[in-house]
Design an enzyme around this catalytic site. Structure first.
Site: not given
Ligand SMILES: *Cc1c(COP(=O)(O)O)cnc(C)c1O
Length: 437
Positions: A107
């Site tokens: 993210k």
């Molecule tokens: C946010 C997140 C996900 C999921 O990603 P999306 O874009 O919401 O599908 C998977 N793994 C981790 C570690 C995350 O932080």
């Protein structure tokens, strides 16, 4: 660049408006009008380019001048200042490590790019920007660290009490400055509902300049396309061009970005949407019925989403045609027991430790190979977070193998600063209205 709302395709806004509004008034999601296809020459020679060159090329094509080239280049250099390596586990299995940024999760790509884009669009003397973000764990850390110290911004992070790991909580609650954390006595879906309602509340919008940093913001989606192209470039250098991406999915922003990259001309054989038991999308693929449901707590808590907010975007990319979608996307869902087994098997086979989210994407590759008969493609699973963020998952030898990165060491021992609230909107609104920002 023009964007339309998935609920009102006829009305368009420019990029700046979509970035600051995050969600259109009609509660749809912004999507680009006309997705550009990158020139063949670029794709065919992609192995010659670096991550930041690829990121610039891709962003510039999507943004179509919404940010001048030089400024866009500077934003990318500043935001994407960490690598996204593809690591070989065996001849046909690779892992794309997306956890080398400051919050140790993928993210960081979205949050860092978005914060800098917002900062670029803000002119002097403008009202403070109030970023509201709901997190199941990783979003909050990435957003907090992405906005920390960015002038003229105030970030409020809502997270479900007791449902994030110790390191995640440190990342959310120890920042101070322009970042504050709200601990909600409920689930991630409750947090998300509070944020969504705040955006449609008249009084709040009159008093504050609210914006969202959740994965629904288009400025978070765009930079997530970069690493798909860059992964492909790395694989191409290794002589691999038939590629399957397996994506651990919760809100479906990550895989949504992958599908956007594919629409832009990235050659991908198949995407796999891998979920935990919050299987709204896999169930939809099986039954044809899309039935959101309350989320269930799992080991892979960043994927505990019962009503994935980006799903509408994906359906939109495919004109709501499930059969078209099935041609390029397959799905799989996994229990906590299967997740734990996958973590262990990956460690036993490859001497490599993955976080529980990542393990699910790996497990889904095995099932994809069995069910499709596609044994030859190069399968890449996305590693969305560093395993040290989920210490409860590991014991013994495996726990010993996990190294704690510098980013985390600096947080240990800092005091927690947070406010605890219930799930009712009135209480949240009162808290926001009472704060002088
Ligand atoms: C946010 C997140 C996900 C999921 O990603 P999306 O874009 O919401 O599908 C998977 N793994 C981790 C570690 C995350 O932080």
């Amino acid at each position: 660049m023009k964007l339309y709302s998935t609920n009102t395709p006829g009305v368009t806004v420019d990029f700046k408006e979509a970035v600051f509004n995050s969600m259109p008034q009609d509660k749809g999601l912004y999507m680009p009008v006309g997705i550009p296809v990158l020139d063949r020459d670029f794709i065919e020679n992609i192995e010659m380019y670096s991550l930041s060159e690829i990121a610039f090329k891709v962003a510039d094509s999507i943004l179509q001048g919404a940010i001048p080239k030089n400024e866009l280049k500077a934003i990318i250099e500043d935001a994407i200042n960490f690598p996204a390596p593809v690591i070989k586990l065996d001849d046909r299995t690779y892992v794309l490590e997306l956890f080398h940024g400051p919050s140790l999760a993928f993210k960081d790509f979205g949050a860092r790019f978005m914060s800098r884009v917002m900062s670029y669009f803000m002119t002097e003397g403008e009202k403070t920007l109030n970023v509201l973000v709901a997190t199941s764990g990783d979003t909050g850390g990435a957003v907090a660290l992405g906005f920390l110290g960015v002038p003229n911004t105030q970030v409020t992070i809502l997270y479900p009490k007791g449902k994030v790991s110790a390191i995640q909580e440190l990342q959310l609650t120890t920042n101070g400055q322009n970042i504050r954390a709200v601990e909600v006595n409920g689930t991630f879906d409750d947090c998300q509902a509070l944020v969504k309602q705040a955006f449609t509340d008249k009084e709040l919008n009159e008093k504050f300049r609210l914006t969202s940093a959740n994965s629904i913001n288009i400025a978070r989606l765009i930079p997530q396309t970069f690493y798909y192209f860059n992964a492909y470039a790395q694989l191409k250098r290794a002589g691999k061009t038939e590629v399957v991406f397996s994506v651990p999915s919760g809100n479906f922003g990550n895989i949504g970005a992958g599908l956007l990259a594919w629409k832009m001309g990235l050659p991908v054989k198949q995407f796999i949407a891998a979920t935990n038991v919050n299987d709204t999308v896999p169930a939809f693929f099986r039954s044809g019925l899309y039935e959101p449901k309350p989320s269930v707590a799992t080991l892979s808590n960043a994927m505990d989403v019962g009503n994935p907010s980006n799903w509408v975007r994906i359906m939109n990319l495919f004109n709501n045609d499930l059969d078209e979608l099935r041609k390029i996307v397959s799905t799989g869902s996994y229990t906590d027991i299967q997740t734990g087994e996958a973590v262990q098997t990956i460690f036993d086979e490859y001497d490599y430790v993955v976080c529980p989210h990542t393990a699910i994407a790996w497990a889904a590759i095995n099932d994809y190979r069995k069910s499709s008969g596609d044994d030859n493609s190069t399968a890449v699973f996305l590693s969305t977070a560093h395993p040290c963020k989920f210490p409860d998952v590991y014991e013994g030898e495996m726990a010993g193998k996990i190294t704690i990165p510098e980013q985390v060491k600096t947080l240990l021992g800092k005091p927690k600063q947070s406010v605890e609230l219930g799930v009712d909107f009135a209480g949240f609104k009162e808290y926001l209205m009472g704060s002088e920002l």
